[in-house]
Design an enzyme around this catalytic site. Structure first.
Site, PDB file in Angstrom:
ATOM      1  N   ASP A  31       0.830  -1.195   0.000  1.00 11.30           N
ATOM      2  CA  ASP A  31       0.000   0.000   0.000  1.00 11.30           C
ATOM      3  C   ASP A  31       0.868   1.250   0.000  1.00 11.30           C
ATOM      4  OD1 ASP A  31      -2.023  -1.750   0.146  1.00 11.30           O
ATOM      5  OD2 ASP A  31      -2.804  -1.092   2.102  1.00 11.30           O
ATOM      6  N   TYR A  32       1.976   1.160   0.736  1.00  9.62           N
ATOM      7  CA  TYR A  32       2.856   2.313   0.844  1.00  9.62           C
ATOM      8  C   TYR A  32       3.430   2.693  -0.522  1.00  9.62           C
ATOM      9  CZ  TYR A  32       6.738   5.330   2.091  1.00  9.62           C
ATOM     10  OH  TYR A  32       7.603   6.385   2.153  1.00  9.62           O
ATOM     11  N   GLU A  33       3.956   1.686  -1.221  1.00 12.36           N
ATOM     12  CA  GLU A  33       4.514   1.945  -2.551  1.00 12.36           C
ATOM     13  C   GLU A  33       3.458   2.548  -3.474  1.00 12.36           C
ATOM     14  OE1 GLU A  33       7.439  -1.323  -4.187  1.00 12.36           O
ATOM     15  OE2 GLU A  33       6.146  -2.182  -2.628  1.00 12.36           O
ATOM     16  N   PHE A  34       2.251   1.984  -3.367  1.00  9.92           N
ATOM     17  CA  PHE A  34       1.160   2.476  -4.199  1.00  9.92           C
ATOM     18  C   PHE A  34       0.894   3.956  -3.914  1.00  9.92           C
ATOM     19  CE2 PHE A  34      -3.245   3.394  -5.183  1.00  9.92           C
ATOM     20  CZ  PHE A  34      -3.417   2.801  -6.427  1.00  9.92           C
ATOM     21  N   LEU A  81     -36.914  -6.922 -12.049  1.00 13.03           N
ATOM     22  CA  LEU A  81     -36.959  -8.367 -12.243  1.00 13.03           C
ATOM     23  C   LEU A  81     -38.250  -8.886 -11.642  1.00 13.03           C
ATOM     24  CD1 LEU A  81     -33.341  -9.298 -11.133  1.00 13.03           C
ATOM     25  CD2 LEU A  81     -34.265  -9.492 -13.441  1.00 13.03           C
ATOM     26  N   GLU A 111     -26.856 -16.278 -11.101  1.00 10.49           N
ATOM     27  CA  GLU A 111     -25.963 -15.360 -10.400  1.00 10.49           C
ATOM     28  C   GLU A 111     -26.592 -15.020  -9.062  1.00 10.49           C
ATOM     29  OE1 GLU A 111     -25.547 -11.892 -12.986  1.00 10.49           O
ATOM     30  OE2 GLU A 111     -25.753 -13.286 -14.653  1.00 10.49           O
ATOM     31  N   LYS A 113     -28.061 -12.358  -6.393  1.00  4.72           N
ATOM     32  CA  LYS A 113     -28.710 -11.055  -6.503  1.00  4.72           C
ATOM     33  C   LYS A 113     -28.051 -10.156  -5.465  1.00  4.72           C
ATOM     34  CE  LYS A 113     -33.240  -9.023  -7.147  1.00  4.72           C
ATOM     35  NZ  LYS A 113     -33.314  -7.931  -6.189  1.00  4.72           N
ATOM     36  N   ASP A 115     -27.400  -6.975  -3.236  1.00  9.49           N
ATOM     37  CA  ASP A 115     -28.357  -6.066  -2.623  1.00  9.49           C
ATOM     38  C   ASP A 115     -27.715  -4.702  -2.386  1.00  9.49           C
ATOM     39  OD1 ASP A 115     -30.779  -5.403  -1.691  1.00  9.49           O
ATOM     40  OD2 ASP A 115     -30.593  -6.412   0.239  1.00  9.49           O
ATOM     41  N   ARG A 134     -30.437   4.070 -11.406  1.00 11.00           N
ATOM     42  CA  ARG A 134     -31.576   3.505 -12.097  1.00 11.00           C
ATOM     43  C   ARG A 134     -32.751   4.477 -12.139  1.00 11.00           C
ATOM     44  NH1 ARG A 134     -34.553  -2.193 -10.878  1.00 11.00           N
ATOM     45  NH2 ARG A 134     -36.331  -1.209  -9.891  1.00 11.00           N
ATOM     46  N   TYR A 222     -23.052  -7.170 -13.867  1.00  5.60           N
ATOM     47  CA  TYR A 222     -23.696  -8.401 -14.351  1.00  5.60           C
ATOM     48  C   TYR A 222     -24.263  -8.342 -15.754  1.00  5.60           C
ATOM     49  CZ  TYR A 222     -27.640  -5.704 -12.659  1.00  5.60           C
ATOM     50  OH  TYR A 222     -28.524  -4.698 -12.420  1.00  5.60           O
ATOM     51  N   LYS A 285     -31.044 -16.376 -15.391  1.00  2.00           N
ATOM     52  CA  LYS A 285     -31.207 -15.748 -16.699  1.00  2.00           C
ATOM     53  C   LYS A 285     -31.110 -16.786 -17.809  1.00  2.00           C
ATOM     54  CE  LYS A 285     -29.070 -11.649 -14.842  1.00  2.00           C
ATOM     55  NZ  LYS A 285     -27.863 -10.839 -14.724  1.00  2.00           N
ATOM     56  N   LYS A 309     -36.217 -15.152  -4.560  1.00  2.00           N
ATOM     57  CA  LYS A 309     -35.940 -14.470  -3.291  1.00  2.00           C
ATOM     58  C   LYS A 309     -35.774 -15.489  -2.170  1.00  2.00           C
ATOM     59  CE  LYS A 309     -36.341 -10.015  -4.283  1.00  2.00           C
ATOM     60  NZ  LYS A 309     -36.983  -8.905  -3.694  1.00  2.00           N
ATOM     61  N   CYS A 403     -63.510   7.259  11.589  1.00  2.00           N
ATOM     62  CA  CYS A 403     -62.211   7.777  11.160  1.00  2.00           C
ATOM     63  C   CYS A 403     -61.483   8.448  12.326  1.00  2.00           C
ATOM     64  CB  CYS A 403     -62.410   8.772  10.021  1.00  2.00           C
ATOM     65  SG  CYS A 403     -60.877   9.552   9.496  1.00  2.00           S
ATOM     66  N   CYS A 406     -61.247  12.403  11.406  1.00  4.87           N
ATOM     67  CA  CYS A 406     -62.378  13.336  11.276  1.00  4.87           C
ATOM     68  C   CYS A 406     -63.660  12.800  11.903  1.00  4.87           C
ATOM     69  CB  CYS A 406     -62.619  13.677   9.811  1.00  4.87           C
ATOM     70  SG  CYS A 406     -63.290  12.312   8.856  1.00  4.87           S
ATOM     71  N   CYS A 421     -62.760   6.037   4.899  1.00  2.71           N
ATOM     72  CA  CYS A 421     -63.403   7.253   5.380  1.00  2.71           C
ATOM     73  C   CYS A 421     -63.887   7.958   4.124  1.00  2.71           C
ATOM     74  CB  CYS A 421     -62.409   8.128   6.132  1.00  2.71           C
ATOM     75  SG  CYS A 421     -63.001   9.815   6.340  1.00  2.71           S
ATOM     76  N   CYS A 427     -61.949  15.405   5.265  1.00  3.32           N
ATOM     77  CA  CYS A 427     -61.030  14.710   6.167  1.00  3.32           C
ATOM     78  C   CYS A 427     -59.617  15.290   5.967  1.00  3.32           C
ATOM     79  CB  CYS A 427     -61.049  13.217   5.850  1.00  3.32           C
ATOM     80  SG  CYS A 427     -60.070  12.226   6.973  1.00  3.32           S
TER      81      CYS A 427
HETATM   82  P1  AMP Z   1     -35.931  -5.407  -8.164  1.00  3.28           P
HETATM   83  O1  AMP Z   1     -35.334  -4.075  -7.747  1.00  3.28           O
HETATM   84  O2  AMP Z   1     -36.368  -6.263  -7.046  1.00  3.28           O
HETATM   85  O3  AMP Z   1     -36.896  -5.266  -9.288  1.00  3.28           O
HETATM   86  O4  AMP Z   1     -34.717  -6.232  -8.759  1.00  3.28           O
HETATM   87  C1  AMP Z   1     -34.063  -5.783  -9.887  1.00  3.28           C
HETATM   88  C2  AMP Z   1     -32.702  -5.313  -9.487  1.00  3.28           C
HETATM   89  O5  AMP Z   1     -31.880  -6.355  -9.045  1.00  3.28           O
HETATM   90  C3  AMP Z   1     -31.995  -4.756 -10.679  1.00  3.28           C
HETATM   91  O6  AMP Z   1     -32.268  -3.398 -10.839  1.00  3.28           O
HETATM   92  C4  AMP Z   1     -30.543  -4.988 -10.345  1.00  3.28           C
HETATM   93  O7  AMP Z   1     -29.949  -3.781  -9.956  1.00  3.28           O
HETATM   94  C5  AMP Z   1     -30.544  -5.935  -9.159  1.00  3.28           C
HETATM   95  N1  AMP Z   1     -29.621  -7.056  -9.317  1.00  3.28           N
HETATM   96  C6  AMP Z   1     -28.780  -7.483  -8.350  1.00  3.28           C
HETATM   97  N2  AMP Z   1     -28.044  -8.513  -8.773  1.00  3.28           N
HETATM   98  C7  AMP Z   1     -28.391  -8.753 -10.041  1.00  3.28           C
HETATM   99  C8  AMP Z   1     -27.950  -9.702 -11.027  1.00  3.28           C
HETATM  100  N3  AMP Z   1     -27.020 -10.618 -10.769  1.00  3.28           N
HETATM  101  N4  AMP Z   1     -28.543  -9.650 -12.242  1.00  3.28           N
HETATM  102  C9  AMP Z   1     -29.501  -8.728 -12.514  1.00  3.28           C
HETATM  103  N5  AMP Z   1     -29.946  -7.823 -11.630  1.00  3.28           N
HETATM  104  C10 AMP Z   1     -29.404  -7.823 -10.404  1.00  3.28           C
HETATM  105 ZN    ZN Z   2     -61.652  10.907   7.883  1.00  2.96          ZN
END
Ligand code: AMP
Ligand code: ZN
Length: 665
Positions: A31-34, A81, A111, A113, A115, A134, A222, A285, A309, A403, A406, A421, A427
């Site tokens: 890291d240092y050299e870098f 998706l 693949e 997914k 998060d 997006r 991906y 896919k 999921k 309600c 109201c 309501c 309201c």
């Molecule tokens: P959703 O937001 O639940 O509709 O899921 C779609 C999102 O999953 C996409 O917008 C991607 O950004 C995300 N995602 C994460 N991993 C993957 C993957 N391996 N291939 C495609 N989409 C992915």
């Molecule tokens: Zn109301």
């Protein structure tokens, strides 16, 4: 060596070290050299600004400030998706696509997914030119400067990459980096961040790129979109992109059978907790790009991909109190107020109870110990009661009859799960809810005005509906609580700015029940202006793609209401957009109205997507498989033989690309 050569050589060397360290996870210098080499380059660049380069590794340090993020229209839409939750869901999907593909042999790439926050990065001639979030899938925010600070995102590609393409991926915060950030925050006396996903997406919108550079963000990629990429399968795409310098996780598998897909899912469901980052499922896919093209897209997502999921995590906690929320349509939603509990990385205090039936079905009561689960949605839900923990004096829940805002007696119509309501115009929560919807980001996106200010303005009697916003003056606003000259000015100018918001979003903002963003777009496209829409009939509306009985009734009812008509008249007089802008009208006709085309094979003068767009722009629909409702099959080269047989069997005319183009003239 000239100075220029020296600068170039240093850049090249640092790029390679970056790639080794952040993409290949295999550093070959310390890291240092870098840091020393980076410092040297920085000094040279400062001294000789004429050698500036938009892909220099020094950009990783950040420093540029983005005041406001530009909105950019995606050249290729970013889809969602579809989700599946069981083996059966997956088998159903496979059957559906088998049918469309005439029982061809289908292979899948599986693949994880990831998060995080989705990103689309454009490369031209091997250089990163822009990165866009997006957003709503059609357009997002440009965050190029911030993305350039993420070390694993290549600024300059290597090998034989296509001239121009977009690559899609996910910006994530690995768990270890997230934990470290939180340690530092806690040490500094700040609250820790809630979860890696929100922190990653929040990071993209920081104004100071140097602050982004400080965060241990990563980018997992991906998918590649663009013309002439020479890519023929998803699996090959991953390999190629890896060779061009992108970080593509090695956990991807080519599966020939559903059993192999299920084995992949099962394995990662068990082992996901060993990964360095969070995953909420698997994405499956269809491997062949030709198959993907054949399958195409629904309004929201590709038919050729499916997310699986993982089952959400569950916890147990005590339900302290049930309260009731009134929505902008008058719908009542019961809310469970919980003893705070940690669930999947976030502290949960509230959960939705949906409606009276749900409470009755699960016999949920105040004081109960309940099971809480977090699925895809933001608000967790209660899925059951631990009866063994029920207090002796427990009483069944009595659902409210009036309600809470109201006092109007609630009604529940046949077939509707919710209580309402009906005091629509009296309201307070409904009135402010409608105005809040009107100003929201996806609707009129009024800057300088938030939900709380709407409540304040209403309470002070300054607004009773959204049209009133346009006659507010600075002098009226300034005396209000927490308002000053500047904020009052911002509010008034934000409102004034909003008259430029395009028709389809104004239509969405009006708050017609069941008319969401997508439906508003469809209606705007079909009717072109509000007057045509206002005089539409139920039958006419049902002729519009994806508009059914329920939406049609709601639209007609909305325009029968005097108050709505008065509001629209006023909004018109304030200059809001009530017709489609000229550039959207251009190139659109109704020549093919009422017809449905199925497109198959490879075409000569147009790409398949261009062909589909032409069909839609001229008023027709694109179908995914041949049925008796298909008007024409447009046949290109390499069309599957069984499509032809099917079309012939049903008497669907088969036409060539040229025949189709002739129809337009
Ligand atoms: P959703 O937001 O639940 O509709 O899921 C779609 C999102 O999953 C996409 O917008 C991607 O950004 C995300 N995602 C994460 N991993 C993957 C993957 N391996 N291939 C495609 N989409 C992915
Ligand atoms: Zn109301």
């Amino acid at each position: 060596m000239t100075i220029k050569e020296k600068v170039e050589a240093l850049r090249q060397e640092l790029r390679e070290h970056n790639h080794n360290y952040y993409v290949l996870d295999n550093p070959i210098i310390s890291d240092y050299e870098f840091d020393m080499k980076l410092k040297e380059l920085q000094d040279l660049e400062a001294k000789y600004p004429e050698f500036y380069d938009a892909t220099s590794p020094t950009l990783r340090i950040g420093g540029d400030i983005t005041k406001s993020f530009n909105t950019i229209v995606h050249e290729h839409r970013m889809y969602s998706l579809d989700n599946s939750y069981s083996k059966e869901d997956l088998e159903d999907w496979e059957k559906r696509i088998q049918r469309i593909l005439d029982d061809a042999e289908i292979a899948f790439t599986c693949e994880l997914k990831y998060d995080g926050a989705s990103i689309s990065i454009t490369y031209e001639d091997g250089q990163l030119v822009k990165a866009v979030t997006r957003g709503d899938g059609f357009q997002g925010d440009e965050v190029t400067t911030n993305i350039k600070t993420i070390r694993s995102v290549p600024l300059q590609l290597i090998g034989d990459y296509p001239q121009k393409f977009d690559i899609r991926g996910e910006i994530i915060l690995p768990l270890s980096g997230f934990a470290k950030m939180n340690e530092e925050r806690v040490a500094a006396g700040e609250d820790p961040y809630m979860n890696p996903r929100n922190t990653a997406s929040g990071s993209l919108k920081l104004q100071d790129s140097a602050a982004v550079a400080q965060r241990p963000l990563d980018c997992l990629l991906y998918g590649i979109v663009g013309p002439n990429t020479g890519i023929t399968s998803q699996y090959q795409m991953l390999e190629k992109a890896r060779n061009w310098g992108f970080k593509i996780p090695a956990i991807a598998q080519l599966c020939k059978t559903t059993d192999e897909v299920l084995a992949f899912i099962h394995h990662w469901d068990v082992h996901r907790h060993d990964l360095p980052y969070e995953t909420d499922g698997v994405v499956i896919k269809v491997n062949s790009i030709q198959h993907q093209d054949e399958l195409g897209y629904t309004a929201k997502s590709p038919r050729w991909a499916m997310a699986y999921k993982f089952k959400a995590e569950q916890v147990c906690t005590v339900l302290n109190e049930i309260t009731y929320q009134v929505g902008r349509t008058g719908a009542i939603t019961p809310v469970a107020n919980l003893k705070p509990v940690l669930l999947a990385g976030t502290t949960v205090k509230r959960a939705s109870l949906h409606n009276a039936d749900q409470i009755e079905k699960l016999d949920i009561r105040e004081g109960d110990t309940v099971y809480v689960e977090k699925g895809g949605e933001i608000i967790p839900k209660i899925i059951g009661v631990d009866l063994s923990e029920r207090p002796a004096n427990s009483q069944p829940t009595k659902y409210i009859t009036h309600c809470p805002e109201c006092g109007t007696e609630l009604v529940r119509t046949e077939g509707d799960a919710k209580h309402y309501c009906t005091n629509f115009y009296g309201c307070p929560t409904q009135i402010t809810g409608r105005i809040q919807h009107f100003i929201s980001r996806k609707a009129m996106d009024i800057e300088g005005l938030g939900g709380e200010t709407v409540e304040l303005l209403f309470k002070e009697g300054l607004i009773r509906n959204y049209a009133d916003l346009y006659i507010l003056t600075k002098e009226q606003i300034m005396p209000l609580e927490r308002m000053a000259e500047k904020s009052a000015e911002n509010l008034v100018s934000g409102v004034a700015q909003s008259v430029k918001i395009p028709f389809e979003r104004v239509l969405f903002a009006l708050g017609i029940r069941f008319v969401g963003e997508t439906v508003a777009k469809k209606l705007a496209k079909a009717y072109k202006n509000i007057d045509a829409l206002m005089s539409s009939s139920i039958e006419g509306l049902k002729g519009v793609d994806e508009i059914g009985e329920r939406i049609a009734h709601s639209v007609v009812e909305f325009f029968q209401n005097e108050r709505n008509l008065e509001n629209i008249d006023r909004l018109k007089s304030y200059g809001l957009q009530f017709e489609l802008s000229a550039d959207k009208l251009l190139n659109q006709t109704e020549i093919l109205k009422g017809k449905t085309f199925v497109v198959s094979g490879v075409f000569e003068s147009l790409s398949r997507n261009e062909l589909k767009k032409l069909i839609e722009d001229n008023g027709a629909k694109v179908g995914s498989s041949i049925s008796s409702k298909t008007s024409f099959l447009v046949a290109g080269d390499k069309m599957g033989p069984s499509k032809r047989t099917k079309a012939e069997g049903l008497g669907v005319p088969i036409i060539s690309e040229q025949d189709f183009l002739n129809m337009l003239n």
